[in-house]
Design an enzyme around this catalytic site. Structure first.
Site, short mmCIF file in Angstrom:
data_model
loop_
_atom_site.label_atom_id
_atom_site.label_comp_id
_atom_site.label_asym_id
_atom_site.label_seq_id
_atom_site.Cartn_x
_atom_site.Cartn_y
_atom_site.Cartn_z
N GLY A 159 9.44 -18.33 0.24
CA GLY A 159 8.71 -19.04 -0.80
C GLY A 159 8.47 -20.48 -0.45
O GLY A 159 9.16 -21.08 0.38
N ASN A 194 17.80 -12.88 1.81
CA ASN A 194 17.02 -12.54 0.63
C ASN A 194 15.53 -12.57 0.96
O ASN A 194 15.05 -13.41 1.73
CB ASN A 194 17.35 -13.46 -0.55
CG ASN A 194 16.77 -14.84 -0.42
OD1 ASN A 194 17.16 -15.59 0.46
ND2 ASN A 194 15.85 -15.20 -1.29
N HIS A 236 14.09 -12.52 -9.03
CA HIS A 236 14.12 -12.47 -7.56
C HIS A 236 15.26 -13.28 -6.93
O HIS A 236 15.77 -12.91 -5.89
CB HIS A 236 12.77 -12.95 -7.02
CG HIS A 236 12.55 -12.66 -5.57
ND1 HIS A 236 12.65 -11.39 -5.04
CD2 HIS A 236 12.21 -13.48 -4.53
CE1 HIS A 236 12.39 -11.43 -3.74
NE2 HIS A 236 12.12 -12.68 -3.41
#
Length: 271
Positions: free
Chosen positions: A30, A96, A243
């Protein structure tokens, strides 16, 4: 304290904390992501391990080298080189999202280097009907594509990462936004991450999948393909969670992962 490591054709930023059996922590993709932004809050619960927290190529303080290779494949090779340079022959891997995909790639290619594998809503394995993308990935790609992304776009992205939006604090949004401007990725949209689906059966490590039930970025409906593909995998689903499992449910995440790394099986195996 962040250090840098030469891995041949790249330099990786990393944090080395604690002592004991090594854990390599691999963050998501991200905007504004880095190793410590993803996992810094979890490390105190793992201080009896040697924690290597890496900024993957192109994120955090690690520059992105020129490459045509899929990003997952490229990053996995550089992480393995970093492990070698740091004297780590074998480690637990915790990743992750994108970092989970990098961890899976390492486990596929170099099984002798992986002890146990913890994956939080990992990427790299798409359902047959993707795209369309979940809203979290839509926002992620839109932010990456923007020439001058706004703080409000970052705020919208961060709020999608957590079920309890009070955790999307102004300080967290500011931190991620400022970090994203320092290392705004120049990538095709969607990026060429690479496809791990054909090689899931090569993962021999004991694997724990952790998923937020309300994940809007890598949705829980994507989990079965991974769970069925990895021979020795279990799944733990956390309700009222999206998330960023390691952030939103840090206490429970730390307990589950510690139990698993110590040899436990915190979920019912498939079959």
């Amino acid at each position: 304290m962040t250090s840098t490591l030469d891995v041949g054709d790249a330099r990786l930023a990393y944090t080395d904390a604690g002592s004991g059996r090594p854990i390599v922590w691999l963050h998501g993709s991200g905007p504004g992501a880095s190793g410590m932004s993803n996992f810094g809050g979890n490390l105190p619960a793992f201080e009896d391990y040697r924690n290597i927290v890496i900024d993957l190529p192109g994120w955090g303080q690690s520059p992105r080298p020129e490459t045509e290779e899929p990003l997952i494949f490229h990053a996995a090779e550089r992480v393995c080189r970093a492990m070698t340079a740091l004297g780590i022959e074998r480690a637990h891997l915790v990743g992750n999202s994108y970092g989970g995909a990098v961890a899976m790639r390492i486990a596929m290619r170099y099984p002798e280097r992986v002890d146990r594998l913890v994956l939080m809503a990992p990427g790299g394995v798409l359902p047959a009907d993707a795209p369309p993308w979940p809203i979290g990935l839509e926002r992620l790609f839109a932010y990456m594509a923007a020439a001058n992304p706004s703080r409000e776009a970052m705020a919208e992205f961060v709020r999608l990462m957590v079920f309890d939006e009070s955790l999307a604090t102004e300080a967290l949004i500011d931190e991620r936004y400022e970090s994203s401007l320092r290392a705004h990725p120049e990538l095709p949209i969607p990026p060429n991450f690479g496809d791990l689906t054909p090689d899931l059966g090569l993962i021999s490590a004991s694997t724990l999948l952790v998923w937020g039930q309300e994940d809007q970025t890598v949705p829980l409906t994507w989990a079965p393909r991974i769970l069925e593909g990895i021979p020795n995998a279990v799944l733990r689903v956390l309700p009222n969670c999206r998330h960023w499992v390691q952030y939103e449910r840090a206490h429970e995440f730390n307990r589950i992962v510690r139990e698993f790394l110590q040899g436990g099986t915190p979920a019912v195996p498939k079959g």
